[in-house]
Scaffold this motif. Structure first.
Motif, short mmCIF file in Angstrom:
data_model
loop_
_atom_site.label_atom_id
_atom_site.label_comp_id
_atom_site.label_asym_id
_atom_site.label_seq_id
_atom_site.Cartn_x
_atom_site.Cartn_y
_atom_site.Cartn_z
N SER A 87 0.85 -1.20 0.00
CA SER A 87 0.00 0.00 0.00
C SER A 87 0.89 1.24 0.00
N TYR A 133 -11.26 2.95 1.77
CA TYR A 133 -10.00 2.21 1.66
C TYR A 133 -10.20 0.70 1.72
N ALA A 134 -10.91 0.23 2.75
CA ALA A 134 -11.00 -1.20 3.00
C ALA A 134 -11.76 -1.93 1.90
N ASP A 135 -12.89 -1.40 1.48
CA ASP A 135 -13.69 -2.09 0.48
C ASP A 135 -13.04 -2.07 -0.89
N LEU A 137 -9.76 -2.18 -1.43
CA LEU A 137 -8.72 -3.21 -1.39
C LEU A 137 -9.34 -4.60 -1.36
N ASN A 138 -10.43 -4.76 -0.65
CA ASN A 138 -11.06 -6.08 -0.59
C ASN A 138 -11.60 -6.49 -1.96
N ALA A 160 -4.87 2.93 4.65
CA ALA A 160 -5.61 1.82 4.03
C ALA A 160 -5.38 0.53 4.79
N ASP A 163 -7.48 0.50 8.07
CA ASP A 163 -8.90 0.34 7.76
C ASP A 163 -9.20 -1.10 7.37
N TYR A 164 -8.30 -1.69 6.59
CA TYR A 164 -8.49 -3.09 6.21
C TYR A 164 -8.36 -4.00 7.43
N SER A 167 -11.50 -3.97 9.40
CA SER A 167 -12.66 -4.37 8.61
C SER A 167 -12.64 -5.84 8.22
N TYR A 168 -11.43 -6.35 7.90
CA TYR A 168 -11.30 -7.74 7.43
C TYR A 168 -10.10 -8.42 8.09
N LYS A 245 -13.55 2.90 5.97
CA LYS A 245 -14.83 2.21 6.14
C LYS A 245 -15.27 2.25 7.60
#
Length: 318
Positions: A87, A133-135, A137-138, A160, A163-164, A167-168, A245
């Motif tokens: 990133s 950011y998260a969505d 990258l996902n 990013a 946030d990821y 989120s995940y 996110k």
């Protein structure tokens, strides 16, 4: 000749690595309260040789279409090994990693880098639909059919990453944060930036802010290459900004329980080592490293050392 240059560089950086691990919290250690046993410095009178940008490994390139006309440019070296997603910083893009791409791929890692919306190769899309950011990258890792991966964020790329992470978290093998303090706001840490960064700081030339003085003095050819990369990374100049996110907190980061490695540059004007240590204290078991003389672009200034310690961390958690 090229082999000799690389050998010279490797010998010098091996010594520098030993220095860096002492200047850090007693080494690459998960004991964030450790104190250095002694003070060491690089006594060599020799300057490291400039490393030309290496030939890149074969990689698939593409642009993933997103809603609102936006897209994400990416490259992917492929392979069956553990996946690594890079990133980029605010002064970069998927082009930020020429010293990492062939080395990581040769070591067996499936290496992936992408440009966030508005950076090189990535259309910004509608200002009314900026995503997060998260969505983003996902969507990319799902498109590339990557289930679990190591993630590394440099400078603004850390936003990013954090946030990821919250989120995940189930998709991450490890997290490496370089010259960054995530995307959270910590009153006890961030307010101190007012003391170290003058109001005129943003008006200074990018190479002065991003690259350490030792590198700029010793390697003007490297500075020129970095400036070319930075200019190209700007894309067409259209950028709408993007948010996370989720809200990012230390509690959420700790709850993710993802192995974490912090790397700081000893000459970084944005994120000094003391700031990195403050962040590391918030994450029990995190590892830290200070790279002597490096500025805000360690992966460019000292790639041999950077690649070595980062790949060792990936291998430990693959």
């Amino acid at each position: 000749m090229k082999e000799k240059i690389n050998n010279d560089r490797r010998d010098i950086l091996t010594k520098a690595a030993a220095v860096a691990t002492v200047v850090a919290t007693g080494g690459i250690s998960n004991n964030i309260n450790a104190q250095p046993q002694n003070i060491a410095s690089n006594a060599s009178k020799e300057e490291s040789k400039h490393i030309p940008i290496p030939k890149q490994a074969p990689a698939k390139e593409g642009v993933l279409s997103l809603s609102g006309g936006a897209g994400l440019y990416y490259w992917d070296t492929g392979g069956e090994g553990p996946a690594v997603v890079l990133s980029h910083p605010g002064r970069g893009s998927a082009l930020t990693w020429p010293y990492q791409q062939p080395v990581f791929a040769k070591a067996g890692f499936r290496t992936i880098a992408y440009s966030r919306r508005g950076y090189f190769g990535s259309p910004a899309g509608s200002k009314n639909d900026t995503g997060n950011y998260a969505d983003d990258l996902n969507a990319l890792v799902e498109h590339l059919k990557v289930d679990k991966f190591h993630i590394l964020g440099l400078a603004a790329g850390g936003f990013a990453v954090s946030d990821y992470l919250v989120s995940y978290p189930e998709k991450l093998l490890s997290m490496t944060i370089v010259c960054s303090l995530f995307g959270l706001w910590d009153k006890n840490i961030d307010e101190r930036l007012d003391f170290i960064l003058p109001k005129s700081f943003s008006d200074l030339p990018p190479e002065f802010k991003e690259l350490g003085p030792s590198y700029r003095w010793a390697h003007p050819e490297g500075v020129k290459e970095w400036l070319e990369m930075e200019k190209k990374s700007r894309g067409d100049g259209v950028r709408h900004g993007q948010k996370a996110k989720n809200s990012i907190t230390w509690e959420k980061i700790r709850a993710a329980k993802v192995p974490t490695f912090f790397i700081a540059g000893g000459a970084d004007l944005y994120q000094p080592p003391s700031m990195m240590r403050a962040a590391a204290r918030e994450i029990p078991g995190s590892e830290t490293l200070v790279v002597a003389e490096a500025g805000h672009a360690i992966q460019w200034e000292q790639p041999t050392l950077f690649n070595s310690v980062v790949m060792a961390f990936f291998k430990k958690h693959s």
